[in-house]
Design an enzyme around this catalytic site. Sequence first.
Site, PDB file in Angstrom:
ATOM      1  N   LYS A  85       0.146   4.251  -0.298  1.00  0.00           N
ATOM      2  CA  LYS A  85      -0.489   5.444   0.296  1.00  0.00           C
ATOM      3  C   LYS A  85      -0.229   6.668  -0.581  1.00  0.00           C
ATOM      4  O   LYS A  85      -0.178   6.540  -1.804  1.00  0.00           O
ATOM      5  CB  LYS A  85      -0.002   5.630   1.746  1.00  0.00           C
ATOM      6  CG  LYS A  85      -0.183   4.354   2.574  1.00  0.00           C
ATOM      7  CD  LYS A  85      -0.024   4.565   4.044  1.00  0.00           C
ATOM      8  CE  LYS A  85      -0.226   3.242   4.771  1.00  0.00           C
ATOM      9  NZ  LYS A  85      -0.159   3.367   6.225  1.00  0.00           N
ATOM     10  N   SER A 132       3.214  -1.996  10.458  1.00  0.00           N
ATOM     11  CA  SER A 132       4.660  -2.113  10.704  1.00  0.00           C
ATOM     12  C   SER A 132       5.192  -3.516  10.408  1.00  0.00           C
ATOM     13  O   SER A 132       6.098  -3.997  11.100  1.00  0.00           O
ATOM     14  CB  SER A 132       5.012  -1.688  12.130  1.00  0.00           C
ATOM     15  OG  SER A 132       4.639  -0.337  12.331  1.00  0.00           O
ATOM     16  N   GLU A 146      -6.936   4.876   7.729  1.00  0.00           N
ATOM     17  CA  GLU A 146      -6.687   6.300   7.440  1.00  0.00           C
ATOM     18  C   GLU A 146      -7.893   6.917   6.742  1.00  0.00           C
ATOM     19  O   GLU A 146      -8.198   8.091   6.949  1.00  0.00           O
ATOM     20  CB  GLU A 146      -5.401   6.436   6.603  1.00  0.00           C
ATOM     21  CG  GLU A 146      -4.169   6.168   7.463  1.00  0.00           C
ATOM     22  CD  GLU A 146      -2.984   5.577   6.718  1.00  0.00           C
ATOM     23  OE1 GLU A 146      -2.961   5.619   5.478  1.00  0.00           O
ATOM     24  OE2 GLU A 146      -2.074   5.068   7.405  1.00  0.00           O
ATOM     25  N   HIS A 170      -9.538   1.387   4.646  1.00  0.00           N
ATOM     26  CA  HIS A 170      -8.288   1.562   5.385  1.00  0.00           C
ATOM     27  C   HIS A 170      -8.539   2.508   6.564  1.00  0.00           C
ATOM     28  O   HIS A 170      -9.315   3.456   6.458  1.00  0.00           O
ATOM     29  CB  HIS A 170      -7.200   2.128   4.462  1.00  0.00           C
ATOM     30  CG  HIS A 170      -5.848   2.075   5.109  1.00  0.00           C
ATOM     31  ND1 HIS A 170      -5.450   3.005   6.042  1.00  0.00           N
ATOM     32  CD2 HIS A 170      -4.825   1.195   4.985  1.00  0.00           C
ATOM     33  CE1 HIS A 170      -4.228   2.695   6.461  1.00  0.00           C
ATOM     34  NE2 HIS A 170      -3.827   1.605   5.843  1.00  0.00           N
ATOM     35  N   GLU A 228      -5.609  -4.669  10.439  1.00  0.00           N
ATOM     36  CA  GLU A 228      -4.571  -3.674  10.686  1.00  0.00           C
ATOM     37  C   GLU A 228      -4.871  -2.919  11.977  1.00  0.00           C
ATOM     38  O   GLU A 228      -5.682  -1.980  11.970  1.00  0.00           O
ATOM     39  CB  GLU A 228      -4.513  -2.681   9.527  1.00  0.00           C
ATOM     40  CG  GLU A 228      -4.202  -3.318   8.194  1.00  0.00           C
ATOM     41  CD  GLU A 228      -3.591  -2.316   7.222  1.00  0.00           C
ATOM     42  OE1 GLU A 228      -2.510  -2.597   6.714  1.00  0.00           O
ATOM     43  OE2 GLU A 228      -4.196  -1.251   6.994  1.00  0.00           O
ATOM     44  N   ASN A 240       0.869  -1.179   0.000  1.00  0.00           N
ATOM     45  CA  ASN A 240       0.000   0.000   0.000  1.00  0.00           C
ATOM     46  C   ASN A 240       0.906   1.229   0.000  1.00  0.00           C
ATOM     47  O   ASN A 240       1.481   1.580   1.021  1.00  0.00           O
ATOM     48  CB  ASN A 240      -0.876  -0.043   1.261  1.00  0.00           C
ATOM     49  CG  ASN A 240      -1.718   1.204   1.425  1.00  0.00           C
ATOM     50  OD1 ASN A 240      -1.838   2.015   0.506  1.00  0.00           O
ATOM     51  ND2 ASN A 240      -2.308   1.360   2.602  1.00  0.00           N
ATOM     52  N   GLY A 292       2.400   2.357  10.806  1.00  0.00           N
ATOM     53  CA  GLY A 292       3.384   3.421  10.656  1.00  0.00           C
ATOM     54  C   GLY A 292       4.061   3.830  11.953  1.00  0.00           C
ATOM     55  O   GLY A 292       4.742   4.852  12.011  1.00  0.00           O
TER      56      GLY A 292
HETATM   57  P1  PGA Z   1       2.726   0.341   7.682  1.00  0.00           P
HETATM   58  O1  PGA Z   1       1.261   0.551   7.034  1.00  0.00           O
HETATM   59  O2  PGA Z   1       3.268  -0.944   7.131  1.00  0.00           O
HETATM   60  O3  PGA Z   1       3.499   1.544   7.260  1.00  0.00           O
HETATM   61  O4  PGA Z   1       2.521   0.276   9.169  1.00  0.00           O
HETATM   62  C1  PGA Z   1       0.415  -0.528   6.781  1.00  0.00           C
HETATM   63  C2  PGA Z   1      -0.879  -0.033   6.209  1.00  0.00           C
HETATM   64  O5  PGA Z   1      -1.402   0.973   6.703  1.00  0.00           O
HETATM   65  O6  PGA Z   1      -1.427  -0.614   5.234  1.00  0.00           O
END
Ligand code: PGA
Length: 251
Positions: A11, A214, A98, A96, A168, A9, A174
């Site tokens: 983003k 992460s 976010e 997601h 997630e 992803n 992140g």
């Molecule tokens: P990350 O994000 O691996 O940077 O923690 C995962 C995601 O939000 O899909």
Amino acid sequence: MRKNIVAGNWKMNTTVPEGVQLAKEVVEKSKEVPAEVGLIVATPFTHLCPVAEVLKGTRVELSAQNCADKEKGAYTGEVSVGMLVSTGAKWTILGHSERRQYYGETDAKLVDKVQLALAAGLKVILCVGENLDEREAGKHFEVVKTQTENVLFHFTAEDMKNIVIAYEPVWAIGTGKTATAEQAQEIHACIRKVLAGKFGAQVADDTTILYGGSCKSSNAKELFAQPDIDGGLIGGAALKSDDFIAIAKAF
Ligand code: PGA
């Protein structure tokens, strides 16, 4: 048998030329990954067409990160499922955290989006996961169960063939804080139980459930070794082809 998948992803990262370059590297290095592992890159909307050109005829599949909740028309700034399909995208991520957190994505809206995506022939990676407060209050099972039910219980066993779930935990995205393999496994097992209750054991068994938050090459092996973890949705580590491919090799 369900498929193992590693999805990147991206983003809101990379310019178009940078994204094209990253996609080329992923294709090149995908030879190192066992053929049975599914590889997906989820790019920004602007990158879909040029990246689709790079991925044509390769094993790496293209995904969007979102779609509109309407089919077409006067919805300035939105991108429809029909538009996504016309780029060559095969997938879209939906729900997601976010999007839920910053853009008001509700379970009800997600039902519409999943419906439109499936009707257009797109496969869906549906994200669920609790935030830190919910985890600390011991509500993580309940939250994930509710999110799963609120969206997926509107669909059929047949629809589930085109839906992948990504667990997630928001507190792990992140942040460098990964859920332990045990924490992730127990939620994945819970999701599978919810699916079994609604769609039957076979559908539950056949559904790919990814972990995200992460995930990196140093922890992927332990996560992917869990019986109910079928791969990863990778954010930060998907922006470097070596890191992404190392994760995909962790099965
Ligand atoms: P990350 O994000 O691996 O940077 O923690 C995962 C995601 O939000 O899909």
